[in-house]
Design a protein around this motif. Structure first.
Motif, short mmCIF file in Angstrom:
data_model
loop_
_atom_site.label_atom_id
_atom_site.label_comp_id
_atom_site.label_asym_id
_atom_site.label_seq_id
_atom_site.Cartn_x
_atom_site.Cartn_y
_atom_site.Cartn_z
N ASP A 94 0.85 -1.18 0.00
CA ASP A 94 0.00 0.00 0.00
C ASP A 94 0.90 1.24 0.00
O ASP A 94 1.39 1.67 1.05
CB ASP A 94 -0.91 0.00 1.22
CG ASP A 94 -1.90 1.16 1.21
OD1 ASP A 94 -1.87 1.95 0.25
OD2 ASP A 94 -2.70 1.27 2.16
N ALA A 96 0.22 4.29 -0.43
CA ALA A 96 -0.34 5.48 0.22
C ALA A 96 -0.03 5.53 1.71
O ALA A 96 0.03 6.61 2.30
CB ALA A 96 -1.84 5.53 -0.01
N THR A 97 0.17 4.37 2.33
CA THR A 97 0.42 4.34 3.79
C THR A 97 1.83 3.89 4.14
O THR A 97 2.22 3.92 5.31
CB THR A 97 -0.58 3.40 4.47
OG1 THR A 97 -0.41 2.07 3.93
CG2 THR A 97 -2.01 3.87 4.24
N SER A 98 2.62 3.47 3.14
CA SER A 98 3.96 2.95 3.41
C SER A 98 4.92 4.06 3.82
O SER A 98 4.83 5.20 3.34
CB SER A 98 4.51 2.25 2.16
OG SER A 98 5.84 1.82 2.37
N ASN A 99 5.85 3.73 4.72
CA ASN A 99 6.94 4.65 5.09
C ASN A 99 8.30 4.06 4.74
O ASN A 99 9.31 4.34 5.37
CB ASN A 99 6.88 5.00 6.57
CG ASN A 99 7.01 3.78 7.46
OD1 ASN A 99 7.11 2.65 6.98
ND2 ASN A 99 7.00 3.99 8.77
N ALA A 126 2.66 8.51 -2.89
CA ALA A 126 3.09 7.91 -1.62
C ALA A 126 3.83 8.94 -0.78
O ALA A 126 5.07 8.96 -0.73
CB ALA A 126 3.99 6.71 -1.91
N GLY A 128 4.49 9.18 2.28
CA GLY A 128 5.31 8.69 3.39
C GLY A 128 6.59 8.02 2.97
O GLY A 128 7.47 7.75 3.80
#
Length: 303
Positions: A94, A96-99, A126, A128
């Motif tokens: 994901d 959009a939520t990955s760091n 993305a 993050g």
């Protein structure tokens, strides 16, 4: 090590061992997995006792692997990657939520001309995700891609590319740079003989003239022609400005944010091939969802 002594190893110990063998430095290995340097030193002591092998030994000012440690390096990295993939089965990626931190090896020109486009795409998709730029050097680059220490290389040519995947992103032509007032500056196009007459400044980010160029035009890479090889593309205009040497560079250098005052651009000899920019990765990561996503973003940013 006897099979029964495997009970002395847990996953954390294997992760520490992988970091030590990859980094060849206790401090960097500790930073790699987020523990303190004393804790990593203790881990190294326990691993040495467990394996009955020093694993890392000092040679001059550097640490080198013992033969046993060298033999374990890639199999251990493969095993840990398999464990990581097994734990991620069904999870996908994901963006959009990955760091996650992606490590991309680039030339200095790539940092100024390629990286901003990639970062714009990543920022939209993305927010993050972070990018860590690694130097593009021939030494151990293939091993770094295999181990995941470097995720991707964006470059014109790699000499140690055996076993790596390559995807062409774009191409462009070469131009020649000479100082203003140079006899060649009055001409529209350079000739192959100019390299031997005036001397060639070779751009060698991986240690040698790109093979497609030297195969097409042997004189470009001849010992008689090359007077100096420079791994930093953005430094070439200053070298040219102060000498009678001829530099051959990708045309995109003309758009880079550098001082080209006192430098004249001349069309490169017709015999030279076009420059192909490509992304390179290890086939181990062909099906990795995060890696697939990264390659797609780079492709969309540059193609």
């Amino acid at each position: 090590m006897e099979p029964t002594r495997l009970s002395g190893l847990n996953l954390n110990a294997l992760v520490a061992l992988d970091a030590l063998l990859t980094e060849r430095n206790v401090t960097r290995a500790a930073q790699r997995i987020g523990i303190t340097q004393p804790a990593m030193s203790q881990s190294l002591g326990r691993l040495r006792e467990l394996f009955d092998d020093p694993l890392l030994v000092r040679r001059g000012r550097a640490m080198v692997l013992t033969p046993r440690a060298e033999a374990m390096l890639l199999p251990l990295s493969d095993a840990l990657l398999s464990v990581e993939r097994a734990l991620q089965l069904g999870m996908g990626f994901d963006a959009a939520t990955s760091n996650r931190i992606f490590k991309i090896a680039l030339t200095d020109l790539g940092v100024t001309m390629v990286l901003p486009s990639v970062l714009r795409v990543l920022g939209r998709e993305a927010p993050g995700i972070r990018v860590q730029v690694e130097p593009l050097s021939g030494g151990r680059l293939s091993d770094k891609l295999s181990s995941g220490e470097v995720d991707l290389v964006i470059a014109v040519y790699l000499g140690s590319a055996h076993g790596l995947r390559r995807e062409k992103l774009l191409d462009e032509d070469y131009i020649c740079l000479v100082r203003r007032g140079h006899p060649m500056a009055r001409r529209k196009r350079a000739r192959i003989g100019d390299y031997e007459n005036y001397g060639h400044v070779a751009y060698t980010p991986v240690g040698f003239v790109p093979r497609p160029m030297s195969r097409a035009v042997p004189g470009v890479a001849s010992a008689a022609g090359i007077r100096v090889s420079v791994p930093y593309l953005l430094a070439l205009p200053d070298v040219v400005r102060r000498t009678d040497l001829v530099a051959t560079v990708p045309r995109s250098l003309l758009s880079a944010p550098i001082d080209l005052g006192g430098v004249a651009a001349v069309e490169a000899p017709l015999e030279l091939p076009r420059v192909e920019h490509a992304q390179w990765w290890h086939p181990r990561f062909d099906s990795d969802p995060a890696h697939q996503w990264l390659r797609k973003q780079v492709r969309q940013a540059l193609v």
